[in-house]
Design a protein around this motif. Structure first.
Motif, mmCIF file in Angstrom:
data_model
loop_
_atom_site.group_PDB
_atom_site.id
_atom_site.type_symbol
_atom_site.label_atom_id
_atom_site.label_comp_id
_atom_site.label_asym_id
_atom_site.label_seq_id
_atom_site.Cartn_x
_atom_site.Cartn_y
_atom_site.Cartn_z
ATOM 1 N N ALA A 1 81.477 73.220 85.224
ATOM 2 C CA ALA A 1 80.186 73.181 85.919
ATOM 3 C C ALA A 1 79.382 74.451 85.643
ATOM 4 N N GLU A 2 80.052 75.602 85.709
ATOM 5 C CA GLU A 2 79.361 76.873 85.441
ATOM 6 C C GLU A 2 78.855 76.914 84.002
ATOM 7 N N ARG A 3 79.673 76.422 83.070
ATOM 8 C CA ARG A 3 79.271 76.426 81.660
ATOM 9 C C ARG A 3 78.046 75.524 81.442
ATOM 10 N N LEU A 4 77.981 74.401 82.147
ATOM 11 C CA LEU A 4 76.835 73.504 82.023
ATOM 12 C C LEU A 4 75.554 74.186 82.493
ATOM 13 N N VAL A 5 75.648 74.908 83.604
ATOM 14 C CA VAL A 5 74.466 75.612 84.116
ATOM 15 C C VAL A 5 74.027 76.695 83.147
ATOM 16 N N MET A 6 74.970 77.474 82.647
ATOM 17 C CA MET A 6 74.625 78.519 81.681
ATOM 18 C C MET A 6 73.976 77.897 80.440
ATOM 19 N N THR A 7 74.472 76.738 80.023
ATOM 20 C CA THR A 7 73.903 76.052 78.861
ATOM 21 C C THR A 7 72.471 75.625 79.123
ATOM 22 N N VAL A 8 72.210 75.028 80.289
ATOM 23 C CA VAL A 8 70.850 74.600 80.648
ATOM 24 C C VAL A 8 69.891 75.788 80.610
ATOM 25 N N VAL A 9 70.256 76.847 81.326
ATOM 26 C CA VAL A 9 69.318 77.963 81.513
ATOM 27 C C VAL A 9 69.132 78.745 80.213
ATOM 28 N N ASN A 10 70.193 78.948 79.463
ATOM 29 C CA ASN A 10 70.029 79.689 78.212
ATOM 30 C C ASN A 10 69.319 78.864 77.146
ATOM 31 N N SER A 11 69.470 77.541 77.203
ATOM 32 C CA SER A 11 68.667 76.680 76.318
ATOM 33 C C SER A 11 67.192 76.812 76.683
ATOM 34 N N TYR A 12 66.909 76.794 77.979
ATOM 35 C CA TYR A 12 65.531 76.985 78.452
ATOM 36 C C TYR A 12 65.001 78.347 77.997
ATOM 37 N N ARG A 13 65.811 79.388 78.185
ATOM 38 C CA ARG A 13 65.413 80.753 77.797
ATOM 39 C C ARG A 13 65.091 80.833 76.308
ATOM 40 N N ASP A 14 65.987 80.310 75.469
ATOM 41 C CA ASP A 14 65.805 80.425 74.018
ATOM 42 C C ASP A 14 64.610 79.605 73.533
ATOM 43 N N ARG A 15 64.455 78.401 74.075
ATOM 44 C CA ARG A 15 63.313 77.577 73.670
ATOM 45 C C ARG A 15 62.002 78.179 74.160
ATOM 46 N N MET A 16 62.003 78.740 75.384
ATOM 47 C CA MET A 16 60.775 79.346 75.894
ATOM 48 C C MET A 16 60.388 80.551 75.030
ATOM 49 N N ALA A 17 61.364 81.296 74.558
ATOM 50 C CA ALA A 17 61.074 82.430 73.657
ATOM 51 C C ALA A 17 60.442 81.929 72.362
ATOM 52 N N GLN A 18 60.918 80.784 71.864
ATOM 53 C CA GLN A 18 60.309 80.201 70.666
ATOM 54 C C GLN A 18 58.888 79.726 70.948
ATOM 55 N N TYR A 19 58.689 79.076 72.103
ATOM 56 C CA TYR A 19 57.355 78.569 72.440
ATOM 57 C C TYR A 19 56.371 79.714 72.692
ATOM 58 N N ALA A 20 56.881 80.867 73.097
ATOM 59 C CA ALA A 20 56.008 82.031 73.298
ATOM 60 C C ALA A 20 55.392 82.492 71.976
ATOM 61 N N GLN A 21 55.992 82.085 70.854
ATOM 62 C CA GLN A 21 55.475 82.446 69.536
ATOM 63 C C GLN A 21 54.519 81.389 68.975
ATOM 64 N N CYS A 22 54.339 80.279 69.714
ATOM 65 C CA CYS A 22 53.550 79.155 69.203
ATOM 66 C C CYS A 22 52.078 79.242 69.579
ATOM 67 N N GLY A 23 51.248 78.635 68.761
ATOM 68 C CA GLY A 23 49.848 78.457 69.105
ATOM 69 C C GLY A 23 49.679 77.273 70.049
ATOM 70 N N ALA A 24 48.475 77.120 70.608
ATOM 71 C CA ALA A 24 48.226 76.074 71.603
ATOM 72 C C ALA A 24 48.438 74.675 71.032
#
Length: 470
Positions: free
Chosen positions: A148-171
């Motif tokens: 269960a803990e690993r699933l939560v870490m996976t969700v949040v770190n996936s969100y973190r990594d993708r959000m970092a990628q989207y921060a580099q994107c244009g509109a």
């Protein structure tokens, strides 16, 4: 108007940590509330004869209870400090509110698919509902605490990594980004993950309007009619109605056909010109009440069957839009129409939306929104997943939520800066999700005690179906 630089926006995101430290998101808060009273509040105004079915579906497990009790977590989230980074959020983004569907270009995508509670709120409220759902579901599936803990870490770190990628994107890059099944298959980390995606694509291809017409209807005297299947489907003025005598009398006196005509006219006005023209190729055949979901049971939901000149079907769903539970507990902009709120929220958060999305005001001033009932729609059966597939699904959900938030808010830079690059935010949400799952179990116990003690009436679908002879 002065435009902020990227550096200024990153600084704004980091400054939000002063308002709400990332470690603070571990807290559930002191919860002094009666879950039964809040559930009764959320049941008010629903079809009275269906409220016991709502409770019956919630009673199946702590997980179904969690799915049906969004009001409790919205209330509880309002009792702790938030990040202050507010945006359009789904409001009920638990792990079963993601699914596959076809875009207008007939591409199969995976995305958020339930927007009844959409509203403006802190971005982390969506993540907290999502992560808690994974822990509650993991316990229901008897998976280990570590899993269960690993699933939560996976969700949040996936969100973190993708959000970092989207921060580099244009509109425009953000606006056009879609998570297709083909892309999912390409990025799946295991062969079984790739096979699961391909099986999903094959299944979705069979879930069409034509397939539904064969299962649900019959043709008689030049007219298509939907079969009653109570309690799930019934005609409001038919022998199997679950409406009270007072409500059926209101529909009878108001003349259902005239009511539908007015509703339809309002709905057409919310469509673009080309989609009105498309809709006009279809003629209405029948309309029935449909019981949907867990938390939505008892809200007014109708299915309309239409056919074109070739007798090709179109099923539209008209679903009652009630005030968002998020808006009840977080200050949000004033809402003109609850159906419009749902439609606009869906269009902002989804990568691609149903071409027939629209809204209207129905009988007795109730607000509704329209969408297709079935168009290659698909949901995950997580109880059949092994731990590897579940972890892949968690990664996907985190990705989808990041994309939705980035597109709808334009605040990917701020959110990414707030979260940072490390695991601190994920670890805090892991602690939160575990503690909140404990709270869900306590609330479920109180709920079941209320059902057994007669304070609430709960009935299963089978119990209610036995009342009818169709």
């Amino acid at each position: 108007m002065k435009t902020s630089t990227i550096a200024e926006r990153e600084a704004r995101g980091r400054a939000a940590r002063e308002h709400s430290k990332r470690s603070s998101h571990r807290a559930v808060g002191e919860l002094h509330r009666d879950p039964i009273e809040l559930l009764k509040q959320s049941s008010a105004g629903r079809v009275g004869n269906l409220v016991p079915l709502r409770y019956g579906r919630m009673a199946v497990s702590p997980f179904t209870f969690f799915r049906g009790s969004a009001i409790l977590q919205a209330h509880d989230l309002s009792k702790v400090h938030d990040s202050g980074l507010s945006m359009p959020i789904c409001g009920d983004g638990h792990l079963m509110n993601f699914g596959g569907f076809a875009t207008p270009e007939r591409q199969l995508v995976f995305d958020l698919n339930d927007f009844d509670e959409v509203s403006t709120g802190p971005f982390e409220w969506d993540l907290k509902r999502l992560t808690a759902s994974f822990v509650v579901a993991a316990r229901h599936m008897r998976l280990s605490r570590g899993t269960a803990e690993r699933l939560v870490m996976t969700v949040v770190n996936s969100y973190r990594d993708r959000m970092a990628q989207y921060a580099q994107c244009g509109a425009l890059e953000l606006w056009y980004d879609r998570i297709t099944f083909d892309h999912m298959a390409e990025t799946a980390l295991t062969p079984e993950g790739r096979r699961a995606v391909r099986r999903g694509m094959e299944k979705a291809a069979t879930r069409t309007h034509e397939n539904l017409l064969e299962k649900m209807t019959s043709f008689d005297s030049g007219h298509w009619k939907i079969h009653d299947a109570p309690p799930a489907l019934f005609h409001v003025l038919g022998a199997n109605t679950l409406f009270t005598a007072d409500e059926t009398e209101t529909y009878r006196k108001g003349n259902v056909d005239k009511m539908v005509e007015q509703l339809w006219a309002d709905y057409r006005k919310t469509l673009s010109h080309d989609r009105r023209e498309l809709l006009d190729h279809f003629t209405r055949q029948d309309i029935v009440f449909k019981v949907v979901g867990v938390g939505s049971v008892g809200t007014r939901c109708f299915v309309v069957l239409l056919v074109d000149h070739r007798n090709k079907p179109l099923f539209l769903q008209l679903k009652e839009a009630r005030p968002s539970v998020i808006a009840q507990f977080h200050k949000s902009p004033a809402i003109r129409h609850e159906g419009e709120r749902v439609v606009f929220g869906q269009r902002m958060l989804q990568a691609a939306s149903d071409i027939f999305l629209g809204w209207a005001t129905g009988p007795l001033g109730r607000h509704f929104y329209f969408r297709q009932l079935r168009d290659m729609k698909l949901s995950a059966n997580i109880e059949l997943f092994d731990s590897d597939l579940l972890e892949g699904y968690a990664r996907l959900c985190g990705w989808i939520m990041a994309r939705a938030h980035a597109k709808a808010s334009g605040q990917a830079i701020e959110v990414s800066a707030y979260i940072g690059r490390g695991d601190q935010f994920a670890e805090a949400l892991s602690g939160y999700a575990s503690s909140y799952a404990d709270q869900v179990e306590r609330d479920y116990d109180a709920f079941m005690k209320a059902c057994r003690g007669g304070k609430l009436e709960a009935r299963t679908d089978e119990d209610m179906a036995a009342d009818f002879c169709v």
